[in-house]
Scaffold this motif. Structure first.
Motif, PDB file in Angstrom:
ATOM      1  N   MET A  47       5.137  -6.107  -4.834  1.00  0.00           N
ATOM      2  CA  MET A  47       5.933  -5.865  -5.783  1.00  0.00           C
ATOM      3  C   MET A  47       5.656  -6.203  -7.319  1.00  0.00           C
ATOM      4  N   ALA A  48       4.918  -7.321  -7.470  1.00  0.00           N
ATOM      5  CA  ALA A  48       4.437  -7.923  -8.715  1.00  0.00           C
ATOM      6  C   ALA A  48       3.271  -7.081  -9.057  1.00  0.00           C
ATOM      7  N   LYS A  49       2.508  -6.459  -8.376  1.00  0.00           N
ATOM      8  CA  LYS A  49       1.394  -5.390  -8.261  1.00  0.00           C
ATOM      9  C   LYS A  49       1.899  -4.141  -9.087  1.00  0.00           C
ATOM     10  N   ILE A  50       3.019  -3.579  -8.185  1.00  0.00           N
ATOM     11  CA  ILE A  50       3.729  -2.500  -8.739  1.00  0.00           C
ATOM     12  C   ILE A  50       4.301  -2.762 -10.303  1.00  0.00           C
ATOM     13  N   ASP A  83       0.675  -1.201   0.254  1.00  0.00           N
ATOM     14  CA  ASP A  83       0.122   0.168   0.143  1.00  0.00           C
ATOM     15  C   ASP A  83       0.752   1.231  -0.010  1.00  0.00           C
ATOM     16  N   ASP A  84       2.019   1.179  -0.801  1.00  0.00           N
ATOM     17  CA  ASP A  84       2.796   2.266  -0.726  1.00  0.00           C
ATOM     18  C   ASP A  84       3.648   2.228  -1.992  1.00  0.00           C
ATOM     19  N   GLU A  85       4.179   3.341  -2.492  1.00  0.00           N
ATOM     20  CA  GLU A  85       5.340   3.187  -3.565  1.00  0.00           C
ATOM     21  C   GLU A  85       6.433   3.882  -3.083  1.00  0.00           C
ATOM     22  N   GLU A  95       3.408  -0.480 -13.585  1.00  0.00           N
ATOM     23  CA  GLU A  95       4.286   0.250 -14.459  1.00  0.00           C
ATOM     24  C   GLU A  95       4.417  -0.422 -15.947  1.00  0.00           C
ATOM     25  N   ALA A  96       3.817  -1.355 -15.896  1.00  0.00           N
ATOM     26  CA  ALA A  96       3.885  -2.043 -17.245  1.00  0.00           C
ATOM     27  C   ALA A  96       2.657  -1.424 -17.978  1.00  0.00           C
ATOM     28  N   ARG A  97       1.491  -1.349 -17.333  1.00  0.00           N
ATOM     29  CA  ARG A  97       0.168  -0.737 -17.867  1.00  0.00           C
ATOM     30  C   ARG A  97       0.829   0.640 -18.272  1.00  0.00           C
ATOM     31  N   LYS A  98       1.455   1.656 -17.438  1.00  0.00           N
ATOM     32  CA  LYS A  98       1.668   2.748 -17.585  1.00  0.00           C
ATOM     33  C   LYS A  98       2.577   3.036 -18.731  1.00  0.00           C
TER      34      LYS A  98
END
Length: 180
Positions: free
Chosen positions: A134-137, A110-112, A141-144
């Protein structure tokens, strides 16, 4: 159970046992004032270090104090946290010898903001964030990047325009001679 706070090679200070602890033993409670996530954000906005623990209900955060708050993170912990009837307890994952530092995997989420890990374990993943977070982040990032690429193209080029050129058979001299 005799526990002491003293300097730690991982981060500032840590909690150490002066006696052996058997696997499965309830070691210490993670205790402190119960506050809302919004209050935690208000209190610690911009703080580089906090001792917060979010309960499973998602509505309560413990603003840690006492021995439980001083256990350091490790990617190869000897303790784990378990929430039982609204209380947070730290249990021994394995037998722990006298003089060992007590460590648990924070599995932050829940933080970056950067949360580098300094545990020094051979299993160190380099961050105190959970593998799932980390997988979610990484997915985010890949979607961005994908959206940024699509926006930069702005409909002017198709993805196939970026494909590698197809190799020709023979060289141009051979093709010109056979045509003439």
């Amino acid at each position: 159970m005799p526990l002491v706070v003293r300097p730690s090679p991982i981060n500032a200070v840590g909690v150490y046992t002066t006696t052996a602890i058997r696997k499965g033993t309830r070691v210490v409670e993670y205790d402190g004032e119960r506050i809302t996530p919004e209050e935690a954000d208000r209190r610690y906005d911009g703080a580089s270090r906090t001792y917060l623990y979010g309960l499973e209900d998602g509505k309560t955060v413990i603003d840690g104090e006492g021995l439980g708050a001083y256990l350091n993170h490790s990617c190869d912990p000897n303790c784990e946290v378990d929430e039982i009837k609204g209380r947070v307890w730290i249990f021994a994952l394995r037998d722990i010898g006298p003089g060992e530092e007590l460590l648990w995997d924070y599995n932050l989420y829940d933080d970056e903001d950067p949360a580098p890990c300094y545990c020094g374990s051979r299993k160190c993943r380099g961050t105190m964030y959970s593998r799932e977070w980390m997988a979610k982040i990484r997915r985010r990032e890949a979607r961005k990047k994908k959206r940024a690429l699509a926006a930069s193209l702005d409909g002017k080029k198709k993805p196939s325009d970026y494909a590698a050129p197809v190799a020709r058979q023979g060289n141009e001299k051979d093709q010109t001679e056979s045509a003439g």
